[in-house]
Design a protein around this motif. Structure first.
Motif, PDB file in Angstrom:
ATOM      1  N   GLY A 166       0.855  -1.259  -0.046  1.00 16.93           N
ATOM      2  CA  GLY A 166      -0.124   0.077   0.156  1.00 16.93           C
ATOM      3  C   GLY A 166       0.801   1.276  -0.024  1.00 16.93           C
ATOM      4  N   SER A 167       1.955   1.214   0.248  1.00 17.58           N
ATOM      5  CA  SER A 167       3.066   2.331   0.218  1.00 17.58           C
ATOM      6  C   SER A 167       3.847   2.506  -1.024  1.00 17.58           C
ATOM      7  CB  SER A 167       3.938   2.303   1.184  1.00 17.58           C
ATOM      8  OG  SER A 167       4.896   1.319   1.036  1.00 17.58           O
ATOM      9  N   HIS A 168       4.153   3.639  -1.428  1.00 16.85           N
ATOM     10  CA  HIS A 168       4.995   3.922  -2.735  1.00 16.85           C
ATOM     11  C   HIS A 168       6.074   4.754  -2.126  1.00 16.85           C
ATOM     12  CE1 HIS A 168       5.237   4.338  -7.034  1.00 16.85           C
ATOM     13  NE2 HIS A 168       5.864   5.734  -6.767  1.00 16.85           N
ATOM     14  N   GLY A 169       7.151   4.308  -1.891  1.00 20.05           N
ATOM     15  CA  GLY A 169       8.301   5.223  -1.558  1.00 20.05           C
ATOM     16  C   GLY A 169       8.923   6.009  -2.689  1.00 20.05           C
ATOM     17  N   ASN A 170       9.782   6.939  -2.109  1.00 17.57           N
ATOM     18  CA  ASN A 170      10.401   7.599  -3.287  1.00 17.57           C
ATOM     19  C   ASN A 170      11.778   7.268  -3.500  1.00 17.57           C
ATOM     20  OD1 ASN A 170      12.507   8.549  -1.482  1.00 17.57           O
ATOM     21  ND2 ASN A 170      11.538  10.738  -1.157  1.00 17.57           N
ATOM     22  N   ARG A 171      12.222   6.167  -2.882  1.00 23.27           N
ATOM     23  CA  ARG A 171      13.475   5.441  -3.112  1.00 23.27           C
ATOM     24  C   ARG A 171      14.833   6.623  -3.203  1.00 23.27           C
ATOM     25  NH1 ARG A 171      13.164   0.301  -1.189  1.00 23.27           N
ATOM     26  NH2 ARG A 171      11.664  -0.845  -2.224  1.00 23.27           N
TER      27      ARG A 171
END
Length: 358
Positions: free
Chosen positions: A268-273
């Motif tokens: 459910g998360s979307h990191g910016n890496r």
């Protein structure tokens, strides 16, 4: 730089508003609100200043306890000391490497003295289990400050990191996904709190022609020049997140045949890496790998040394499961610049493979 920064700086010079007031400060704050969904924003000199203002507005002071992620950079917690409060450190979980909500709840159930606030770090651009953490803080009456210095552009269930708590902060230091050379942003849905933080950030001047002071403040406001850079940077934020994630995928592909574990991303998360980070599963001399990369002009770093392991905090209370210590001992941050191409990543990975085999 994204392309329009020089144009906006020229406009600032033409306006003759170089000081911490002007059109581009307003535009930068508005762009952060528009992008993240935060209701109010205040542009300041750095992320640590933003945390300090949040603690001051929330009334944190001498002898108060403030909980914090132990696996973080010291800028996340040094403002606690500015307020003469006491940090209490909470260890990480393996699912995201961020603060463990189970340990947090256990501590709050058993502690004799209720903490005033929690500062949770979204590490290396990856969201913590922030929904669960927010529920726990609300249940126990603990203010929540999100240190999203590294995670601008990261989301959890579609909501931006930095917007779940009472306050959120972002950083625009030279190494962040966006930079104004130095700078930070404090956000909150509470307009009165942001107004009060703005008052403290400009030396707590009362509204008189002469300088009148009932309280002390700080010189924490961002300049109009740096804000102009920030406006230009915000125009490319999604490009930056996309490129950071592409660099991460290149590393995964190039290192798929060696025994490593990359920093996980919560469902459910979307990191910016922001940084590509990994753990070596077998015993590897991390210092040797870093030195060999450095010899070839490739900068790398160990993962953050946990705060509870720092000599400065040797007397402070910590709630530990030793996860952060393992991450520190076995982890590395790899070159992750947005101007890297596939050949740059391959070069780094070839050096890592060589270092492991030698």
């Amino acid at each position: 730089m994204g392309g329009n920064e020089q144009k906006y700086i020229d406009e600032v010079f033409k306006s003759n508003y170089i000081a911490p007031i002007g059109e581009y400060i307003n535009k930068f704050e508005a762009s952060i609100c528009s992008y993240t969904g935060a209701q109010n924003a205040l542009a300041v000199t750095c992320g640590t200043a933003a945390i300090h203002l949040a603690l001051r507005v929330l009334g944190v002071g001498k002898d108060d306890d403030v909980l914090a992620s132990t696996f973080t950079f010291i800028g996340s917690v040094s403002a606690i000391l500015y307020q003469n409060a006491t940090p209490v450190f909470i260890d990480s979980e393996r699912e995201s490497w961020n603060l463990d909500p189970v340990l947090l709840k256990e501590y709050l159930e058993s502690c004799e003295k209720k903490p005033k606030a929690l500062i949770v770090t979204h590490l290396y651009g990856q969201s913590a289990q922030i929904e669960e953490i927010a529920v726990i803080c609300k249940e126990y009456g603990v203010y929540l400050i999100e240190d999203a210095a590294e995670s601008l552009g990261a989301t959890y269930n579609g909501k931006h990191t930095g917007t779940f708590g009472d306050f959120g902060i972002y950083s625009f230091n030279g190494n962040k996904i966006l930079t104004t050379s130095g700078g930070g942003m404090l956000v909150s849905d509470n307009a009165e709190w942001i107004k009060k933080a703005g008052f403290y950030s400009t030396q707590a001047k009362e509204p008189y022609l002469h300088y009148e002071h009932l309280e002390y403040g700080y010189n924490y406001r961002m300049s109009n020049v740096l804000a102009a850079i920030g406006v230009g940077q915000m125009e490319v934020i999604e490009d930056r997140v996309e490129k950071k994630r592409e660099v991460f995928e290149w590393y995964k592909e190039e290192l798929k045949d060696i025994d490593v574990e990359f920093m996980p991303e919560l469902a459910g998360s979307h990191g910016n890496r922001w940084l590509t980070t990994l753990l070596f599963k077998k015993d590897v001399d991390i210092d040797k790998i870093i030195a060999e990369l450095d010899e070839d002009g490739c900068e790398s770093r160990p993962l953050w040394k946990p705060m509870h392991m720092q000599p400065l905090f040797k007397e402070n209370q910590s709630v530990l499961n030793r996860v952060s210590e393992e991450l520190f001992e076995r982890g590395i941050c790899l070159p992750s610049g947005t101007r890297m191409d596939r050949n740059d990543v391959k070069r780094v990975c070839d050096l890592i493979k060589k270092g492991i085999q030698s």
